[in-house]
Design a protein around this motif. Structure first.
Motif, PDB file in Angstrom:
ATOM      1  N   GLY A 253       0.873  -1.030   0.037  1.00 26.57           N
ATOM      2  CA  GLY A 253      -0.047   0.179  -0.123  1.00 26.57           C
ATOM      3  C   GLY A 253       0.892   1.233   0.026  1.00 26.57           C
ATOM      4  O   GLY A 253       0.480   2.206  -0.583  1.00 26.57           O
ATOM      5  N   LEU A 254       1.837   1.319   0.930  1.00 28.85           N
ATOM      6  CA  LEU A 254       2.879   2.486   0.712  1.00 28.85           C
ATOM      7  C   LEU A 254       3.402   2.762  -0.669  1.00 28.85           C
ATOM      8  O   LEU A 254       3.540   3.773  -0.939  1.00 28.85           O
ATOM      9  CB  LEU A 254       3.948   2.103   1.819  1.00 28.85           C
ATOM     10  N   TYR A 255       3.734   1.423  -1.416  1.00 30.49           N
ATOM     11  CA  TYR A 255       4.221   1.567  -2.521  1.00 30.49           C
ATOM     12  C   TYR A 255       3.407   1.981  -3.642  1.00 30.49           C
ATOM     13  O   TYR A 255       3.755   2.914  -4.577  1.00 30.49           O
ATOM     14  CB  TYR A 255       4.996   0.242  -3.094  1.00 30.49           C
ATOM     15  N   ALA A 256       2.227   1.873  -3.369  1.00 32.41           N
ATOM     16  CA  ALA A 256       1.278   2.052  -4.416  1.00 32.41           C
ATOM     17  C   ALA A 256       1.060   3.745  -4.355  1.00 32.41           C
ATOM     18  O   ALA A 256       0.705   4.316  -5.191  1.00 32.41           O
ATOM     19  CB  ALA A 256      -0.116   1.362  -4.164  1.00 32.41           C
ATOM     20  N   SER A 257       1.131   4.204  -3.248  1.00 32.01           N
ATOM     21  CA  SER A 257       1.013   5.735  -2.943  1.00 32.01           C
ATOM     22  C   SER A 257       2.142   6.240  -3.761  1.00 32.01           C
ATOM     23  O   SER A 257       2.066   7.370  -4.273  1.00 32.01           O
ATOM     24  CB  SER A 257       1.045   6.131  -1.454  1.00 32.01           C
ATOM     25  N   LEU A 258       3.507   5.845  -3.322  1.00 34.26           N
ATOM     26  CA  LEU A 258       4.510   6.285  -4.126  1.00 34.26           C
ATOM     27  C   LEU A 258       4.331   6.288  -5.567  1.00 34.26           C
ATOM     28  O   LEU A 258       4.835   7.038  -6.381  1.00 34.26           O
ATOM     29  CB  LEU A 258       5.699   5.399  -3.910  1.00 34.26           C
ATOM     30  N   ALA A 259       3.931   5.241  -6.142  1.00 40.43           N
ATOM     31  CA  ALA A 259       3.929   4.726  -7.502  1.00 40.43           C
ATOM     32  C   ALA A 259       2.981   6.075  -8.070  1.00 40.43           C
ATOM     33  O   ALA A 259       3.209   6.485  -9.446  1.00 40.43           O
ATOM     34  CB  ALA A 259       3.308   3.582  -8.035  1.00 40.43           C
ATOM     35  N   LEU A 260       1.923   6.250  -7.378  1.00 45.03           N
ATOM     36  CA  LEU A 260       0.730   7.212  -7.836  1.00 45.03           C
ATOM     37  C   LEU A 260       1.313   8.691  -7.907  1.00 45.03           C
ATOM     38  O   LEU A 260       1.185   9.312  -9.018  1.00 45.03           O
ATOM     39  CB  LEU A 260      -0.503   7.286  -6.923  1.00 45.03           C
ATOM     40  N   ILE A 261       2.080   8.973  -6.965  1.00 48.12           N
ATOM     41  CA  ILE A 261       2.672  10.389  -7.154  1.00 48.12           C
ATOM     42  C   ILE A 261       3.825  10.412  -7.932  1.00 48.12           C
ATOM     43  O   ILE A 261       3.709  11.403  -8.909  1.00 48.12           O
ATOM     44  CB  ILE A 261       3.178  10.669  -5.588  1.00 48.12           C
ATOM     45  N   GLY A 262       4.650   9.570  -8.229  1.00 50.88           N
ATOM     46  CA  GLY A 262       5.946   9.575  -9.059  1.00 50.88           C
ATOM     47  C   GLY A 262       5.296   9.581 -10.666  1.00 50.88           C
ATOM     48  O   GLY A 262       5.920   9.806 -11.333  1.00 50.88           O
ATOM     49  N   ARG A 263       4.030   8.841 -10.793  1.00 52.64           N
ATOM     50  CA  ARG A 263       3.754   8.528 -12.348  1.00 52.64           C
ATOM     51  C   ARG A 263       2.992   9.805 -12.853  1.00 52.64           C
ATOM     52  O   ARG A 263       2.658   9.883 -14.046  1.00 52.64           O
ATOM     53  CB  ARG A 263       3.031   7.430 -12.401  1.00 52.64           C
ATOM     54  N   MET A 264       2.885  10.908 -11.912  1.00 57.10           N
ATOM     55  CA  MET A 264       2.467  11.934 -12.473  1.00 57.10           C
ATOM     56  C   MET A 264       2.788  12.521 -13.846  1.00 57.10           C
ATOM     57  O   MET A 264       2.103  13.169 -14.632  1.00 57.10           O
ATOM     58  CB  MET A 264       2.564  12.986 -11.558  1.00 57.10           C
ATOM     59  N   VAL A 265       4.231  12.463 -13.841  1.00 60.76           N
ATOM     60  CA  VAL A 265       4.763  12.890 -15.199  1.00 60.76           C
ATOM     61  C   VAL A 265       4.375  11.992 -16.358  1.00 60.76           C
ATOM     62  O   VAL A 265       4.327  12.514 -17.493  1.00 60.76           O
ATOM     63  CB  VAL A 265       6.237  12.782 -15.171  1.00 60.76           C
ATOM     64  N   TYR A 266       4.023  10.640 -16.278  1.00 58.89           N
ATOM     65  CA  TYR A 266       3.762   9.884 -17.356  1.00 58.89           C
ATOM     66  C   TYR A 266       2.355  10.085 -17.786  1.00 58.89           C
ATOM     67  O   TYR A 266       2.306  10.352 -19.019  1.00 58.89           O
ATOM     68  CB  TYR A 266       3.983   8.309 -16.611  1.00 58.89           C
ATOM     69  N   PHE A 267       1.375  10.528 -16.767  1.00 59.73           N
ATOM     70  CA  PHE A 267       0.096  10.853 -17.011  1.00 59.73           C
ATOM     71  C   PHE A 267      -0.154  12.064 -17.875  1.00 59.73           C
ATOM     72  O   PHE A 267      -1.012  12.470 -19.087  1.00 59.73           O
ATOM     73  CB  PHE A 267      -0.875  10.615 -15.983  1.00 59.73           C
ATOM     74  N   ILE A 268       0.720  13.131 -17.377  1.00 57.20           N
ATOM     75  CA  ILE A 268       0.850  14.426 -18.289  1.00 57.20           C
ATOM     76  C   ILE A 268       1.503  14.047 -19.679  1.00 57.20           C
ATOM     77  O   ILE A 268       0.977  14.449 -20.802  1.00 57.20           O
ATOM     78  CB  ILE A 268       1.865  15.402 -17.634  1.00 57.20           C
ATOM     79  N   ALA A 269       2.386  13.044 -19.899  1.00 62.76           N
ATOM     80  CA  ALA A 269       3.003  12.745 -21.077  1.00 62.76           C
ATOM     81  C   ALA A 269       2.095  12.069 -21.912  1.00 62.76           C
ATOM     82  O   ALA A 269       2.159  12.404 -23.395  1.00 62.76           O
ATOM     83  CB  ALA A 269       4.358  11.829 -20.937  1.00 62.76           C
ATOM     84  N   TRP A 270       1.197  11.426 -21.408  1.00 65.38           N
ATOM     85  CA  TRP A 270       0.205  10.684 -22.246  1.00 65.38           C
ATOM     86  C   TRP A 270      -0.616  11.844 -23.010  1.00 65.38           C
ATOM     87  O   TRP A 270      -0.861  11.418 -24.057  1.00 65.38           O
ATOM     88  CB  TRP A 270      -0.790   9.751 -21.262  1.00 65.38           C
ATOM     89  N   MET A 271      -0.881  12.926 -22.587  1.00 60.43           N
ATOM     90  CA  MET A 271      -1.707  13.947 -23.257  1.00 60.43           C
ATOM     91  C   MET A 271      -0.957  14.285 -24.431  1.00 60.43           C
ATOM     92  O   MET A 271      -1.689  14.422 -25.442  1.00 60.43           O
ATOM     93  CB  MET A 271      -1.656  15.129 -22.203  1.00 60.43           C
TER      94      MET A 271
END
Length: 418
Positions: A253-271
């Protein structure tokens, strides 16, 4: 608010800008959805929710194959050829979605065991919605290829808003916090994501067979895209699923929160990827150079990535407190490192989609090789969550380096031929 943004006159805001603004709103809504779940459920229950969210991301990558194929050939095909093409794609997408959904339902108990979840019901519910997601993706691909960014934006917003409101409504109004509630919210959001649906794209009569040349083009691009989306699944989701398998629920669960925050740049790149493909295909069709489009979007992602990594390095505890709460603070030292890994992946992704638009498959193979490398590194080196992150940095650094080298080599070879 969202509707007023969409009703802005086109002379004041370009369709591409409208879509980018819409994507930012959608990503923001999805972040709010995940953040509220993380706060309400806590690390252990959020680990189950993270598995479902990861399954949704995996599904989106698989369905993206149909969306990108539809988008590309919506640019190239017109009139009756387009009608025959889109009807065939809807049929094939529906069959694939039905088969995948049935597989998830049949093997729900095994999935519960593999990912250490509290129930198998959430997989059964999720499987019921899979066929609809594939049809929704073809609908979006047609809008994307025709550059109909307003209806394309609406489909994403409808999916995001309905998932957010339905899930949180069930949690807060009925005090339900099970993984099945998350699955119900996801499946119902697929229904809303079907709108607006362009009925004109559907021919109920049996479509005529496409010419052999067209069929070869479609098949080749479909296989290339399917392989690349498979690499996306491996790179973007294998770490969360492997962590859920190898670590206890609390750490997962801790790692899932880390992944969600860290992947912010990927979701912006998808745009930017959504805008890149039809732009490159159209320029190639007109015989114009395409590298300038690549440089533009790589520049955007590099700047955004640098800002996000710098923020994660400077204020990790503040970011985690604001987004998830004090229960997740143990992940603060790893936040900037994970952001570096996802930043390199996002930039590599722009290169790969650029060459995919040009029907060049070598960068796609690179992504597959280093996606497998990342997964293998995590399989063999997972003594701690920090080590898992380090393995991803190594794999993504290698991938980005080889993509840049290939671009330089390919550009020089093209100039020599000219």
């Amino acid at each position: 608010m969202i509707q007023s943004i969409l009703n802005l006159r086109t002379k004041k805001i370009a369709p591409e800008q409208l879509f980018m603004l819409s994507v930012l709103i959608v990503n923001g809504g999805n972040y709010i959805y995940n953040l509220i779940l993380g706060r309400v459920l806590g690390p252990e229950q959020f680990a189950d929710a993270a598995v479902l969210i990861t399954f949704l991301l995996v599904l989106s990558f698989v369905a993206m194959t149909f969306q990108l194929v539809t988008a590309k050939f919506s640019v190239l095909f017109e009139h009756k050829v387009f009608q025959d093409f889109i009807t065939k794609v809807y049929k094939q997408a529906g069959i694939v979605g039905l088969l995948l959904g049935l597989l998830i339902i049949v093997f729900a108990s095994q999935l519960q065991h593999i990912f250490n979840t509290s129930s198998s019901v959430m997989f059964i519910i999720f499987g019921c919605g899979v066929p609809l997601y594939f049809l929704m993706s073809v609908n979006r691909g047609a809008f994307q290829g025709k550059k109909a960014y307003k209806p394309l934006s609406l489909t994403y917003q409808a999916e995001m808003l309905s998932r957010l409101l339905i899930t949180l409504g069930l949690i807060y109004l009925f005090n339900l916090q099970s993984s099945a509630v998350i699955a119900i919210g996801i499946v119902l959001s697929f229904v809303f994501g079907m709108f607006p649906f362009n009925v004109k794209h559907i021919r109920f009569k049996k479509p005529q067979a496409l010419s052999q040349d067209y069929s070869k083009q479609i098949k080749r691009f479909f296989l290339l895209t399917a392989f690349y989306e498979l690499t996306q699944i491996i790179i973007n989701n294998s770490d969360i699923l492997l962590v859920k398998h190898y670590f206890e629920s609390y750490e997962a669960g801790l790692y899932a929160s880390l992944a969600l925050i860290g992947r912010m740049v990927y979701f912006i790149a998808w745009m930017f990827v959504m805008l890149l493909l039809p732009a490159v295909v159209e320029l190639k069709k007109e015989g114009k150079e395409t590298a300038s489009v690549l440089f533009k979007y790589v520049g955007y992602i590099a700047i955004i990535s640098a800002l996000i990594v710098l923020s994660c390095l400077s204020f990790p505890e503040l970011i985690i407190k604001l987004l998830f709460g004090e229960s997740y603070l143990a992940m603060a030292p790893l936040l900037w490192k994970y952001a570096i890994a996802t930043s390199m992946f996002a930039i590599s992704n722009i290169f790969a989609y650029y060459y995919l638009s040009l029907d060049q498959y070598i960068p796609v193979i690179f992504s597959g090789v280093f996606g497998m490398l990342q997964m293998l590194l995590v399989v063999f080196y997972h003594d701690s969550l920090e080590q898992v992150v380090h393995m991803q940095i190594i794999a993504m650094l290698c991938l980005l380096t080889i993509q840049i080298i290939f671009f330089i080599y390919n550009s020089k070879r093209t100039r020599l031929k000219a």
